[in-house]
Design a protein around this motif. Sequence first.
Motif, mmCIF file in Angstrom:
data_model
loop_
_atom_site.group_PDB
_atom_site.id
_atom_site.type_symbol
_atom_site.label_atom_id
_atom_site.label_comp_id
_atom_site.label_asym_id
_atom_site.label_seq_id
_atom_site.Cartn_x
_atom_site.Cartn_y
_atom_site.Cartn_z
ATOM 1 N N MET A 185 0.840 -1.197 0.000
ATOM 2 C CA MET A 185 0.000 0.000 0.000
ATOM 3 C C MET A 185 0.879 1.252 0.000
ATOM 4 S SD MET A 185 -3.103 1.042 2.594
ATOM 5 C CE MET A 185 -2.088 1.180 4.069
ATOM 6 N N GLN A 230 -4.120 1.209 -2.784
ATOM 7 C CA GLN A 230 -4.030 -0.170 -2.323
ATOM 8 C C GLN A 230 -3.234 -1.017 -3.322
ATOM 9 O OE1 GLN A 230 -5.070 -1.046 0.630
ATOM 10 N NE2 GLN A 230 -6.295 0.756 1.130
ATOM 11 N N ASP A 231 -2.681 -2.122 -2.851
ATOM 12 C CA ASP A 231 -1.924 -3.027 -3.710
ATOM 13 C C ASP A 231 -2.779 -3.481 -4.894
ATOM 14 O OD1 ASP A 231 0.136 -2.822 -1.912
ATOM 15 O OD2 ASP A 231 -0.221 -4.767 -0.961
ATOM 16 N N ILE A 272 5.334 3.483 2.102
ATOM 17 C CA ILE A 272 5.107 2.322 1.246
ATOM 18 C C ILE A 272 5.249 1.070 2.095
ATOM 19 C CG2 ILE A 272 5.862 1.026 -0.787
ATOM 20 C CD1 ILE A 272 6.779 3.613 -2.018
ATOM 21 N N ASP A 273 4.175 0.288 2.138
ATOM 22 C CA ASP A 273 4.143 -0.932 2.960
ATOM 23 C C ASP A 273 4.541 -0.641 4.406
ATOM 24 O OD1 ASP A 273 3.340 -2.390 0.748
ATOM 25 O OD2 ASP A 273 5.387 -2.889 0.173
ATOM 26 N N GLY A 274 4.028 0.474 4.932
ATOM 27 C CA GLY A 274 4.241 0.819 6.330
ATOM 28 C C GLY A 274 5.551 1.496 6.651
ATOM 29 N N GLU A 275 6.388 1.740 5.636
ATOM 30 C CA GLU A 275 7.702 2.360 5.859
ATOM 31 C C GLU A 275 7.765 3.721 5.187
ATOM 32 O OE1 GLU A 275 12.366 0.979 5.687
ATOM 33 O OE2 GLU A 275 11.004 0.209 4.148
ATOM 34 N N LYS A 310 14.925 -0.212 -1.823
ATOM 35 C CA LYS A 310 13.478 0.010 -1.901
ATOM 36 C C LYS A 310 13.061 0.328 -3.329
ATOM 37 C CE LYS A 310 9.654 0.266 0.571
ATOM 38 N NZ LYS A 310 9.184 -0.822 1.447
ATOM 39 N N LYS A 365 11.948 -2.194 -6.134
ATOM 40 C CA LYS A 365 10.572 -2.680 -6.204
ATOM 41 C C LYS A 365 9.610 -1.622 -6.752
ATOM 42 C CE LYS A 365 11.442 -6.786 -4.806
ATOM 43 N NZ LYS A 365 11.295 -7.908 -5.786
ATOM 44 N N GLU A 381 6.892 -4.205 -7.475
ATOM 45 C CA GLU A 381 5.533 -4.259 -6.941
ATOM 46 C C GLU A 381 4.723 -3.045 -7.394
ATOM 47 O OE1 GLU A 381 6.381 -4.420 -2.817
ATOM 48 O OE2 GLU A 381 7.165 -6.469 -2.881
ATOM 49 N N THR A 409 0.752 -2.756 -8.906
ATOM 50 C CA THR A 409 0.187 -1.427 -8.677
ATOM 51 C C THR A 409 0.760 -0.479 -9.718
ATOM 52 O OG1 THR A 409 0.094 -1.885 -6.306
ATOM 53 C CG2 THR A 409 -0.092 0.410 -6.980
#
Length: 244
Positions: free
Chosen positions: A1, A29-30, A64-67, A80, A83, A160, A192
């Motif tokens: 996400m 969202q993904d 991105i993805d919680g980071e 990072k 991806k 991703e 995505t």
Amino acid sequence: MIELKHITKIFHTQKGDISACQDVNLTIQDGEIFGVIGYSGAGKSTLVRIINQLEKQTSGEVIIDGEDISQLSGERLRKKRTKIGMIFQHFNLLWSRTVQKNIELSLEIAGVDKQTRQQKAKQLIELVGLTGRENAYPSELSGGQKQRVGIARALAMEPEVLLFDEPTSALDPEMTGEVLKVLQDLNHTGITMIVVTHEMNFAKKVADYVIYMDKGNIEECSKAAEFFEEPKTARAKEFLSKMI
């Protein structure tokens, strides 16, 4: 996400400050596909470049993805970015390399062995419809074929997220159709995608959501079908009347 929280970007110029993005908030969202549209200078390309930190925001967070990747630098940021694939409007191919070698480039830099990267490149060449052109050089390709090489190269690291900055703006209508067909095929891969575009056919046929930007603001963010049926703002209606 992907989450953009209160993103602001101000460019300082000799003629004064320019606000390219103003307090932008967005959640993707993904697997979702977003088309980003609007007049030139609306802040579309800046927004996309902030997502992979090719452009640093003045303030705000890119999560991105919680980071929060805006806090990363050096090797951690480079890792990072592997991806997050990026496709530009002007191809950015190496003219001394063949189609095959251009696609292999990121794998080569990552230290992937020769056999594996050759096999991966072959699969991607087939995916983007360039079978038989493996040994051609960029100077021997049409604009649409060059952009397809760029897409294949971006896919090589199995990203991703794919970011497209006006991927068809340098192409004629026929070549635009070629590239849009590739994007439609990618629609089923679960990647995505965020696509800055003036091509309304893409936004209509492929995008799940449409973002309409104006003067650095996200004026509308809605499902594509709803946006094209009934845009909510006068500026968006005016834009569509000129583009469709």
